[in-house]
Design a protein around this motif. Structure first.
Motif, PDB file in Angstrom:
ATOM      1  N   SER A   1      -0.350   3.579   2.536  1.00  0.00           N
ATOM      2  CA  SER A   1      -0.690   4.208   1.461  1.00  0.00           C
ATOM      3  C   SER A   1      -1.945   3.705   0.820  1.00  0.00           C
ATOM      4  O   SER A   1      -2.453   2.633   0.963  1.00  0.00           O
TER       5      SER A   1
ATOM      6  N   THR B   1       3.780   9.319  -1.326  1.00  0.00           N
ATOM      7  CA  THR B   1       3.721   7.837  -0.877  1.00  0.00           C
ATOM      8  C   THR B   1       4.480   7.905   0.667  1.00  0.00           C
ATOM      9  O   THR B   1       5.086   8.672   0.997  1.00  0.00           O
ATOM     10  N   CYS B   2       3.833   7.003   1.483  1.00  0.00           N
ATOM     11  CA  CYS B   2       4.250   6.827   2.700  1.00  0.00           C
ATOM     12  C   CYS B   2       5.607   6.586   2.900  1.00  0.00           C
ATOM     13  O   CYS B   2       6.283   7.138   3.761  1.00  0.00           O
TER      14      CYS B   2
ATOM     15  N   CYS C   1      -0.968   9.266   0.654  1.00  0.00           N
ATOM     16  CA  CYS C   1      -0.535   8.478   1.848  1.00  0.00           C
ATOM     17  C   CYS C   1      -1.474   9.014   3.159  1.00  0.00           C
ATOM     18  O   CYS C   1      -1.550  10.291   3.060  1.00  0.00           O
TER      19      CYS C   1
END
Length: 143
Positions: A40, A102-103, A45
C-alpha cells in the motif's frame, strides 16, 4: 460502470540486480509473469511484477487486460497493464499503482488476454501462448 484504464509502469527500465532463482530457471519459449510484491502506498496499491521472456526474440510491446477481483471474488475493475519491452532471456520488473485501491482489498488478478503484443517474427501469440503466472503475495494471479 468503471472505464477501462491503461496503467503504465512506474519503473519501465527497472531490472533485478540478483534475479530470484525462479527467474533464472529455463522457462521455455513463453512469458513468465510473477506478482512479486504488493504494498500500500499513499495513492493506492503498488503491484511489482517480475516478467521474464523465454522466447528467442524480444517482445517490443506487451499490454495485458487485467481484471481485479476483491477478496470476496467480485470484479473491482478492469485495467490495462503496460509491460513495455521485454527483452529475450532478461528479467524485468514492472510496477503499477492501482489508484484508490488498497492491497488488502484485492483478492485476485486475472490476466484476461493481451490487447497489444508486438513480438516481430514470434507473432502476436507470443504474449499469451503458454503464459506462466504466479504470485509470491496473498493476491492470486490467474490467466
Amino acid at each position: 460502470m468503471r472505464r477501462l484504464t491503461r496503467i503504465a509502469p512506474l519503473c519501465a527500465a527497472a531490472t533485478l540486480a540478483a534475479a530470484p532463482a525462479a527467474a533464472e530457471e529455463e522457462i521455455g519459449a513463453r512469458l513468465a509473469i510473477e506478482l512479486n510484491t504488493a504494498r500500500s502506498v499513499e495513492s493506492g496499491c503498488e503491484l511489482s511484477f517480475l516478467a521474464t521472456n523465454g522466447h528467442d526474440g524480444d517482445v517490443e510491446a506487451a499490454v495485458f487486460e487485467a481484471v481485479l477481483f476483491d477478496t470476496e471474488g467480485r470484479v473491482e475493475r478492469l485495467t490495462l497493464l503496460d509491460f513495455g519491452t521485454l527483452p529475450a532471456g532478461r528479467p524485468r520488473v514492472r510496477q503499477f499503482v492501482l489508484p484508490e485501491t488498497t492491497c488488502e482489498a484485492l483478492g485476485e488478478v486475472l490476466f484476461n488476454g493481451a490487447t497489444d503484443c508486438a513480438a516481430g517474427d514470434l507473432g502476436p501469440g507470443a504474449c499469451t501462448a503458454g503464459l506462466e503466472l504466479r504470485s509470491r503475495t496473498e493476491i492470486g494471479v490467474i490467466g
